[in-house]
Motif scaffolding. Structure first.
Motif, PDB file in Angstrom:
ATOM      1  N   ASP A 155       0.832  -1.213   0.000  1.00 29.85           N
ATOM      2  CA  ASP A 155       0.000   0.000   0.000  1.00 29.85           C
ATOM      3  C   ASP A 155       0.863   1.257   0.000  1.00 29.85           C
ATOM      4  OD1 ASP A 155      -2.351  -1.365  -0.106  1.00 29.85           O
ATOM      5  OD2 ASP A 155      -2.694  -1.344   2.069  1.00 29.85           O
ATOM      6  N   GLU A 156       1.924   1.231   0.799  1.00 23.77           N
ATOM      7  CA  GLU A 156       2.843   2.382   0.847  1.00 23.77           C
ATOM      8  C   GLU A 156       3.412   2.677  -0.533  1.00 23.77           C
ATOM      9  OE1 GLU A 156       6.288   2.638   3.544  1.00 23.77           O
ATOM     10  OE2 GLU A 156       4.943   1.874   5.119  1.00 23.77           O
ATOM     11  N   VAL A 157       3.829   1.610  -1.204  1.00 22.68           N
ATOM     12  CA  VAL A 157       4.403   1.777  -2.539  1.00 22.68           C
ATOM     13  C   VAL A 157       3.348   2.348  -3.489  1.00 22.68           C
ATOM     14  CG1 VAL A 157       5.309   0.533  -4.556  1.00 22.68           C
ATOM     15  CG2 VAL A 157       6.154  -0.011  -2.270  1.00 22.68           C
ATOM     16  N   LYS A 158       2.120   1.833  -3.362  1.00 21.45           N
ATOM     17  CA  LYS A 158       1.039   2.315  -4.243  1.00 21.45           C
ATOM     18  C   LYS A 158       0.782   3.806  -4.028  1.00 21.45           C
ATOM     19  CE  LYS A 158      -2.314  -0.792  -3.734  1.00 21.45           C
ATOM     20  NZ  LYS A 158      -3.432  -1.751  -3.893  1.00 21.45           N
ATOM     21  N   LYS A 159       0.765   4.204  -2.739  1.00 21.88           N
ATOM     22  CA  LYS A 159       0.527   5.621  -2.428  1.00 21.88           C
ATOM     23  C   LYS A 159       1.628   6.498  -2.997  1.00 21.88           C
ATOM     24  CE  LYS A 159      -2.402   5.906   1.570  1.00 21.88           C
ATOM     25  NZ  LYS A 159      -2.101   4.847   2.553  1.00 21.88           N
ATOM     26  N   GLU A 160       2.855   5.986  -2.854  1.00 15.81           N
ATOM     27  CA  GLU A 160       4.011   6.796  -3.228  1.00 15.81           C
ATOM     28  C   GLU A 160       4.171   6.910  -4.746  1.00 15.81           C
ATOM     29  OE1 GLU A 160       7.422   5.601  -0.789  1.00 15.81           O
ATOM     30  OE2 GLU A 160       8.696   6.447  -2.364  1.00 15.81           O
ATOM     31  N   THR A 161       3.903   5.817  -5.457  1.00 16.06           N
ATOM     32  CA  THR A 161       4.248   5.791  -6.888  1.00 16.06           C
ATOM     33  C   THR A 161       3.028   5.666  -7.789  1.00 16.06           C
ATOM     34  OG1 THR A 161       4.412   3.386  -6.974  1.00 16.06           O
ATOM     35  CG2 THR A 161       6.406   4.571  -6.338  1.00 16.06           C
ATOM     36  N   GLY A 162       1.888   5.365  -7.198  1.00 21.79           N
ATOM     37  CA  GLY A 162       0.689   5.185  -8.019  1.00 21.79           C
ATOM     38  C   GLY A 162       0.632   3.824  -8.695  1.00 21.79           C
ATOM     39  N   LYS A 163       1.626   2.982  -8.425  1.00 22.76           N
ATOM     40  CA  LYS A 163       1.540   1.629  -8.981  1.00 22.76           C
ATOM     41  C   LYS A 163       2.078   0.569  -8.011  1.00 22.76           C
ATOM     42  CE  LYS A 163       5.702   1.973 -11.848  1.00 22.76           C
ATOM     43  NZ  LYS A 163       6.271   1.621 -13.125  1.00 22.76           N
ATOM     44  N   LEU A 164       1.855  -0.660  -8.406  1.00 21.85           N
ATOM     45  CA  LEU A 164       2.267  -1.773  -7.546  1.00 21.85           C
ATOM     46  C   LEU A 164       3.784  -1.944  -7.576  1.00 21.85           C
ATOM     47  CD1 LEU A 164      -0.425  -4.380  -8.625  1.00 21.85           C
ATOM     48  CD2 LEU A 164      -0.189  -3.383  -6.331  1.00 21.85           C
ATOM     49  N   PRO A 165       4.343  -2.570  -6.519  1.00 20.21           N
ATOM     50  CA  PRO A 165       5.765  -2.920  -6.603  1.00 20.21           C
ATOM     51  C   PRO A 165       6.001  -3.951  -7.722  1.00 20.21           C
ATOM     52  CG  PRO A 165       4.782  -3.798  -4.575  1.00 20.21           C
ATOM     53  CD  PRO A 165       3.735  -2.962  -5.242  1.00 20.21           C
ATOM     54  N   ALA A 166       7.235  -3.997  -8.211  1.00 17.72           N
ATOM     55  CA  ALA A 166       7.573  -4.940  -9.286  1.00 17.72           C
ATOM     56  C   ALA A 166       7.564  -6.367  -8.773  1.00 17.72           C
ATOM     57  CB  ALA A 166       8.942  -4.601  -9.864  1.00 17.72           C
ATOM     58  N   ALA A 167       7.895  -6.542  -7.496  1.00 14.61           N
ATOM     59  CA  ALA A 167       7.968  -7.893  -6.931  1.00 14.61           C
ATOM     60  C   ALA A 167       8.003  -7.829  -5.412  1.00 14.61           C
ATOM     61  CB  ALA A 167       9.216  -8.611  -7.433  1.00 14.61           C
ATOM     62  N   LEU A 168       7.626  -8.954  -4.802  1.00 19.70           N
ATOM     63  CA  LEU A 168       7.873  -9.163  -3.376  1.00 19.70           C
ATOM     64  C   LEU A 168       8.994 -10.183  -3.284  1.00 19.70           C
ATOM     65  CD1 LEU A 168       4.240  -9.739  -2.006  1.00 19.70           C
ATOM     66  CD2 LEU A 168       5.393  -7.570  -2.533  1.00 19.70           C
ATOM     67  N   LEU A 169       9.899  -9.984  -2.357  1.00 14.69           N
ATOM     68  CA  LEU A 169      10.921 -10.991  -2.120  1.00 14.69           C
ATOM     69  C   LEU A 169      10.910 -11.371  -0.643  1.00 14.69           C
ATOM     70  CD1 LEU A 169      14.378 -11.639  -3.414  1.00 14.69           C
ATOM     71  CD2 LEU A 169      14.244 -11.140  -0.975  1.00 14.69           C
ATOM     72  N   LEU A 170      10.860 -12.662  -0.400  1.00 16.77           N
ATOM     73  CA  LEU A 170      10.970 -13.145   0.980  1.00 16.77           C
ATOM     74  C   LEU A 170      12.178 -14.066   1.085  1.00 16.77           C
ATOM     75  CD1 LEU A 170       9.851 -13.503   3.918  1.00 16.77           C
ATOM     76  CD2 LEU A 170       8.600 -15.501   3.052  1.00 16.77           C
ATOM     77  N   THR A 171      13.004 -13.839   2.107  1.00 15.16           N
ATOM     78  CA  THR A 171      14.126 -14.726   2.384  1.00 15.16           C
ATOM     79  C   THR A 171      13.582 -15.903   3.191  1.00 15.16           C
ATOM     80  OG1 THR A 171      15.433 -12.703   2.589  1.00 15.16           O
ATOM     81  CG2 THR A 171      16.492 -14.769   3.250  1.00 15.16           C
ATOM     82  N   HIS A 172      13.603 -17.073   2.599  1.00 12.12           N
ATOM     83  CA  HIS A 172      12.962 -18.219   3.249  1.00 12.12           C
ATOM     84  C   HIS A 172      13.622 -18.520   4.589  1.00 12.12           C
ATOM     85  CE1 HIS A 172      11.426 -22.606   2.982  1.00 12.12           C
ATOM     86  NE2 HIS A 172      10.535 -21.829   3.531  1.00 12.12           N
ATOM     87  N   ILE A 173      14.952 -18.680   4.549  1.00  9.24           N
ATOM     88  CA  ILE A 173      15.737 -18.818   5.784  1.00  9.24           C
ATOM     89  C   ILE A 173      16.724 -17.661   5.789  1.00  9.24           C
ATOM     90  CG2 ILE A 173      17.415 -20.240   7.029  1.00  9.24           C
ATOM     91  CD1 ILE A 173      14.794 -21.707   6.809  1.00  9.24           C
ATOM     92  N   ASP A 174      16.668 -16.817   6.812  1.00  7.81           N
ATOM     93  CA  ASP A 174      17.588 -15.680   6.771  1.00  7.81           C
ATOM     94  C   ASP A 174      18.983 -16.109   7.191  1.00  7.81           C
ATOM     95  OD1 ASP A 174      18.500 -14.572   9.499  1.00  7.81           O
ATOM     96  OD2 ASP A 174      16.395 -15.070   9.847  1.00  7.81           O
ATOM     97  N   TYR A 175      19.968 -15.386   6.668  1.00  7.37           N
ATOM     98  CA  TYR A 175      21.376 -15.770   6.871  1.00  7.37           C
ATOM     99  C   TYR A 175      21.912 -15.305   8.218  1.00  7.37           C
ATOM    100  CZ  TYR A 175      22.759 -10.958   6.332  1.00  7.37           C
ATOM    101  OH  TYR A 175      22.918  -9.621   6.554  1.00  7.37           O
ATOM    102  N   LEU A 176      21.128 -14.515   8.953  1.00  5.09           N
ATOM    103  CA  LEU A 176      21.614 -13.968  10.213  1.00  5.09           C
ATOM    104  C   LEU A 176      21.251 -14.841  11.405  1.00  5.09           C
ATOM    105  CD1 LEU A 176      20.613 -10.262   9.579  1.00  5.09           C
ATOM    106  CD2 LEU A 176      22.939 -11.034  10.120  1.00  5.09           C
ATOM    107  N   TYR A 177      20.003 -15.283  11.442  1.00 10.55           N
ATOM    108  CA  TYR A 177      19.515 -16.029  12.602  1.00 10.55           C
ATOM    109  C   TYR A 177      19.017 -17.419  12.236  1.00 10.55           C
ATOM    110  CZ  TYR A 177      19.967 -11.353  14.193  1.00 10.55           C
ATOM    111  OH  TYR A 177      20.510 -10.128  14.462  1.00 10.55           O
ATOM    112  N   GLY A 178      18.947 -17.704  10.941  1.00 10.44           N
ATOM    113  CA  GLY A 178      18.433 -18.991  10.519  1.00 10.44           C
ATOM    114  C   GLY A 178      16.943 -19.123  10.796  1.00 10.44           C
ATOM    115  N   ASN A 179      16.237 -17.998  10.870  1.00 10.38           N
ATOM    116  CA  ASN A 179      14.790 -18.057  11.069  1.00 10.38           C
ATOM    117  C   ASN A 179      14.103 -18.584   9.813  1.00 10.38           C
ATOM    118  OD1 ASN A 179      14.931 -16.973  13.630  1.00 10.38           O
ATOM    119  ND2 ASN A 179      14.415 -14.895  12.984  1.00 10.38           N
TER     120      ASN A 179
END
Ligand SMILES: *Cc1c(COP(=O)(O)O)cnc(C)c1O
Length: 401
Positions: A155-179
Motif C-alpha cells: 500500500d505504501e508503494v502504491k501511495k508513493e508511486t501510483g503503482k504496484l511494486p515490481a515484486a515481493l521478495l521473501l528470504t525463506h531462511i535468513d542468513y543472520l539467525y536462521g529463522n
C-alpha cells in the motif's frame, strides 16, 4: 608485462587451510556446499573450460538444450524437484535474483523485501535500478519478520508511486539467525495484490524439502555452492509457466552492419550460463541432494540438541526464533566476551581454542556472538563440538548447569 617467477610460484601447489577430513568446519555458508564423492570425480572429468559444450546442438546452440551430458533433462528434473515449472542454472543466487528483478521491473520500481534479506538482494535490486521497501522485524531476541506487514508495504508503494511494486521478495531462511519464514503468508498477500512473488531459498532448497507450488512462489532462487553440494559459482532460478515468456524471452538484437541476429539465445541468461565444471558438480550431486532433503528432520534434531547443550554454559543464549527450524544458528555469548576482555589474545582466544581442537569456521575475533551451522555433521561430531565448548568454558571458569 612480465610477472616475476616468485610471484607465479605462489599459484603452484596451492593447498586449502581447512581440509574437510581434518577439521570440523562450522562456517555457516560452507556446510551445504561440501561436494559429494561423485561431484569430486566429475570435477576432474569436466574441469576443462567449456567442457559441457562438446555436443552443443548447432541449431539451438544453447546450454539448456545439451543432451550429453544430460543438461536438458537436468533442468526439467530440477524444476520438478522444486515444484516449479521451469528451471535454469545461473552463476549464483544473486544473479538469479538480479535476473528476476530485471525482468519484472523497470527503473524506479519498488521491490518489497524482508529486513533480514541478504546484502546481495539489495545489490541485485540496485543493479536492476529498483528501489527497496523493507518489511520490519521484531528485533532482539527473535528478529521475527512481520510477514503480514507485506500488505501495508505494498500500500505504501502504491501511495508513493501510483503503482504496484515490481515484486515481493521473501528470504525463506535468513542468513543472520536462521529463522524460517512462513512463505505461504506472503504468498497469500502476493496473490491478493497480484504482485509476483520471489522466494529466496539460498539456505533452504537443496538441504530441506521445498515445493515452490505449495509455498506459493512465482519465482524461486537458490545457491548451488551454498546448499546443493556444488562448486561455486552455481545458482538456481526457477519459475512458473506464467513467467516463462518473460524470463526466457529470446534476444532481438541485430548488428547494424552485419544484420546478424541471435534469436536462439535467451536474453536474461546472456545466451548461456554455467558452461563447465560447476554445473556438472551440481548435476553429479543431485541424486544425493534428492535423498538428503528427506533427512532434514534429523538435521533439525541435531541442531536443537547442540543449542540446548551450549545453553547450559552460563551467558550463552541462542538468538532468533525458537525452537530452531534450521541448522544455521546465531549464539549470543556474553560470557566468552567477558573472558576475551582480559585474555592476551583478546577476541581471538575462542578461535584459537577451537582451532586447537580441530574446529574451525567460527569467525576469528568474534566472542560477543557468533554463527555456526551444524548441517551434515554426524552425531559424534555434534557431541565433539559440545565437549570442546564445555572444555573451553571450564578452562576459563564458566559455569555449566
Ligand atoms: C548466501 C546467500 C545468498 C548468496 O548466494 P550466492 O549464490 O553466493 O549469490 C543470497 N541470499 C541469501 C539469503 C543467502 O543466505
Amino acid at each position: 608485462m612480465k610477472i616475476p617467477q616468485d610471484r607465479l610460484n605462489r599459484y603452484v601447489g596451492m593447498r586449502r587451510d581447512f581440509a574437510e577430513e581434518e577439521y570440523i568446519n562450522l562456517q555457516p555458508i560452507q556446510r551445504g556446499g561440501i561436494l559429494t564423492e561423485e561431484a569430486r570425480r566429475a570435477i576432474l572429468e569436466f574441469g576443462d573450460g567449456y567442457s559441457t559444450c562438446d555436443w552443443c546442438p548447432p541449431k539451438t546452440a544453447r546450454l539448456d538444450m545439451i543432451t550429453d551430458p544430460p543438461i536438458q533433462q537436468f533442468y526439467q528434473d530440477l524444476a520438478e524437484f522444486l515444484g516449479m515449472d521451469v528451471a535454469r542454472v545461473v552463476t549464483r543466487c544473486r544473479e538469479a535474483k538480479f535476473i528476476a528483478f530485471r525482468m519484472l521491473g523497470g527503473a524506479g520500481d519498488y521491490v518489497v523485501l524482508d529486513s533480514t534479506a541478504h546484502y546481495s538482494s539489495y545489490i541485485a535490486a540496485e543493479l536492476a535500478e529498483l528501489r527497496v521497501k523493507e518489511v520490519p522485524n521484531s528485533g532482539p531476541p527473535e528478529y521475527r519478520v512481520d510477514l503480514e506487514a507485506y500488505a501495508a508495504k505494498i500500500d505504501e508503494v502504491k501511495k508513493e508511486t501510483g503503482k504496484l511494486p515490481a515484486a515481493l521478495l521473501l528470504t525463506h531462511i535468513d542468513y543472520l539467525y536462521g529463522n524460517l519464514n512462513d512463505a505461504k503468508v506472503v504468498a497469500k498477500i502476493a496473490k491478493e495484490c497480484k504482485v509476483p512473488y520471489i522466494l529466496n531459498c539460498a539456505y533452504s532448497a537443496g538441504i530441506m524439502p521445498i515445493n515452490g507450488k505449495e509455498l506459493g512462489a512465482d519465482v524461486l532462487t537458490s545457491s548451488g555452492h551454498k546448499s546443493w553440494a556444488a562448486s561455486a559459482p552455481t545458482g538456481i532460478l526457477a519459475f512458473n509457466k506464467s513467467l516463462e515468456e518473460k524470463f526466457t524471452a529470446r534476444s532481438k538484437m541485430e548488428g547494424d552492419l552485419t544484420k546478424r541476429k541471435f534469436g536462439a539465445k535467451e536474453l536474461a541468461m546472456l545466451g548461456c550460463t554455467v558452461m563447465g565444471a560447476p554445473l556438472i558438480t551440481l548435476m553429479a550431486s543431485f541424486p544425493e541432494v534428492v535423498k538428503r532433503v528427506e533427512r532434514w528432520g534429523e538435521e533439525v534434531e541435531k541442531v536443537r540438541y547442540l543449542v540446548a547443550e551450549l545453553e547450559r554454559i552460563e551467558g550463552i543464549k541462542q538468538m532468533g526464533m525458537r525452537p530452531k527450524m534450521h541448522t544455521l544458528t546465531h549464539m549470543e555469548t556474553e560470557s566468552f566476551y567477558k573472558v576475551s576482555e582480559t585474555h592476551k589474545r583478546k577476541g581471538y582466544f575462542l578461535y584459537d581454542e577451537l582451532r586447537s581442537r580441530k574446529i574451525v569456521g567460527i569467525q576469528p575475533g568474534l566472542t560477543k556472538h557468533f554463527k555456526l551451522n551444524t548441517y551434515g555433521l554426524t552425531w559424534d561430531q555434534i557431541r565433539y563440538v559440545r565437549d570442546a565448548f564445555f572444555e573451553i568454558a571450564k578452562k576459563y571458569g564458566l559455569k555449566i548447569s
